[in-house]
Design a protein around this motif. Structure first.
Motif, short mmCIF file in Angstrom:
data_model
loop_
_atom_site.label_atom_id
_atom_site.label_comp_id
_atom_site.label_asym_id
_atom_site.label_seq_id
_atom_site.Cartn_x
_atom_site.Cartn_y
_atom_site.Cartn_z
N GLU A 63 0.85 -1.19 0.00
CA GLU A 63 0.00 0.00 0.00
C GLU A 63 0.88 1.23 0.00
O GLU A 63 1.78 1.37 0.81
N GLY A 64 0.66 2.15 -0.96
CA GLY A 64 1.49 3.34 -1.05
C GLY A 64 1.24 4.27 0.12
O GLY A 64 0.14 4.79 0.31
N VAL A 65 2.25 4.51 0.94
CA VAL A 65 2.08 5.33 2.15
C VAL A 65 2.25 6.80 1.85
O VAL A 65 1.43 7.62 2.24
N LEU A 66 3.32 7.18 1.14
CA LEU A 66 3.62 8.59 0.96
C LEU A 66 2.53 9.35 0.22
O LEU A 66 2.16 10.45 0.63
N PRO A 67 1.99 8.84 -0.90
CA PRO A 67 0.92 9.58 -1.55
C PRO A 67 -0.27 9.83 -0.63
O PRO A 67 -0.87 10.88 -0.66
N LYS A 68 -0.60 8.85 0.21
CA LYS A 68 -1.73 9.02 1.11
C LYS A 68 -1.44 10.04 2.20
O LYS A 68 -2.33 10.72 2.68
N SER A 69 -0.19 10.13 2.58
CA SER A 69 0.18 11.13 3.58
C SER A 69 -0.07 12.53 3.05
O SER A 69 -0.60 13.39 3.75
N GLY A 70 0.31 12.77 1.77
CA GLY A 70 0.09 14.09 1.19
C GLY A 70 -1.39 14.41 1.09
O GLY A 70 -1.82 15.52 1.42
N LEU A 71 -2.18 13.46 0.62
CA LEU A 71 -3.62 13.68 0.50
C LEU A 71 -4.24 13.92 1.87
O LEU A 71 -5.12 14.77 2.03
N LEU A 72 -3.79 13.17 2.86
CA LEU A 72 -4.34 13.33 4.20
C LEU A 72 -4.10 14.73 4.73
O LEU A 72 -4.98 15.34 5.34
N MET A 73 -2.90 15.29 4.51
CA MET A 73 -2.62 16.64 4.97
C MET A 73 -3.57 17.64 4.34
O MET A 73 -4.04 18.59 4.99
N VAL A 74 -3.88 17.45 3.05
CA VAL A 74 -4.82 18.33 2.37
C VAL A 74 -6.22 18.18 2.98
O VAL A 74 -6.92 19.17 3.23
N LEU A 75 -6.64 16.94 3.24
CA LEU A 75 -7.96 16.71 3.84
C LEU A 75 -8.06 17.35 5.22
O LEU A 75 -9.07 17.97 5.56
N LEU A 76 -7.02 17.20 6.02
CA LEU A 76 -7.02 17.82 7.34
C LEU A 76 -7.11 19.34 7.23
O LEU A 76 -7.74 20.00 8.05
N GLY A 77 -6.48 19.86 6.17
CA GLY A 77 -6.56 21.30 5.94
C GLY A 77 -7.96 21.76 5.60
O GLY A 77 -8.42 22.80 6.07
N VAL A 78 -8.68 20.98 4.81
CA VAL A 78 -10.05 21.32 4.45
C VAL A 78 -10.94 21.30 5.70
O VAL A 78 -11.77 22.19 5.91
#
Length: 214
Positions: A63-78
């Motif tokens: 499971e790709g971890v790094l791409p999900k980390s970036g998306l998660l930061m954006v979601l937390l920002g929203v």
């Protein structure tokens, strides 16, 4: 090393190396949640650091971890931008600007609805719940306990500001809240390091995340 990075560029573009590297790093931060830090200035050696440790040892194999980390930061920002709770409609409206749609498989993030409403919720990075008293039922996202523990409002605001091409202080209300969160976290760290007598006078219950996320 910088010399290794320079080898990627043809001679035609090497004079533009600083600008190209800056743009690449901004995209890496927004998409993959990675920052580049200089670890040896004399030899121009750099390293990549994840903004948030996502998944850890419980991340499924492959499971790709790094791409999900970036998306998660954006979601937390929203979520942070919308008063620490964002409706499902607000989340998908924002993600559509990134070319990410519910039910449509993404080349980097896979099936986004499953990732956001299942995987990240099960790992306790997001809290996905029904909006109280909504009829018909509507759903909203909040920060999960692991997000509260592994990142901060200021770090998320920095990512959000870069996404908009601005600086954190240009969002005054969010910036003030992030500063309060920083002060609260610093106070809790001070309590944790304090001797027993000092701990006795401290509040009896410490919170690892702003109460507005709960």
């Amino acid at each position: 090393m910088q010399n290794a990075l320079m080898k990627i560029f043809s001679r035609k573009y090497r004079q533009h190396f600083p600008e190209i590297l800056t743009t690449a790093l901004e995209l890496m931060e927004l998409v993959f949640g990675l920052e580049m830090k200089e670890v040896d200035r004399s030899r121009n050696i750099y390293t990549l650091i994840s903004q948030l440790t996502l998944g850890g040892n419980d991340c499924p194999s492959g499971e790709g971890v790094l791409p999900k980390s970036g998306l998660l930061m954006v979601l937390l920002g929203v979520v942070f931008m919308n008063g620490n709770r964002a409706t499902e409609e607000e989340i998908w409206e924002f993600l559509s600007m990134l070319g990410i749609y519910a039910g449509r498989k993404h080349s980097i993030f896979g099936e986004p609805r499953r990732l956001i409403t299942k995987d990240l919720v099960q790992k306790e990075y997001l809290n996905y719940r029904q909006v109280p008293h909504s009829d018909p039922p509507r759903y909203e996202f909040l920060w999960g306990p692991r997000a509260c523990a592994e990142t901060s409002e200021m770090k998320v605001l920095e990512v959000l500001a870069k996404f908009h091409g601005r600086v954190p202080s240009s969002f005054p209300d969010l910036y003030d809240e992030a500063l309060r969160d920083q002060a609260e976290r610093a106070g809790l760290r001070g309590v944790a390091r304090a001797p027993p007598m000092a701990e006795a006078s401290a509040p009896s219950k410490a919170k690892s995340c702003s109460s507005s996320h709960i």
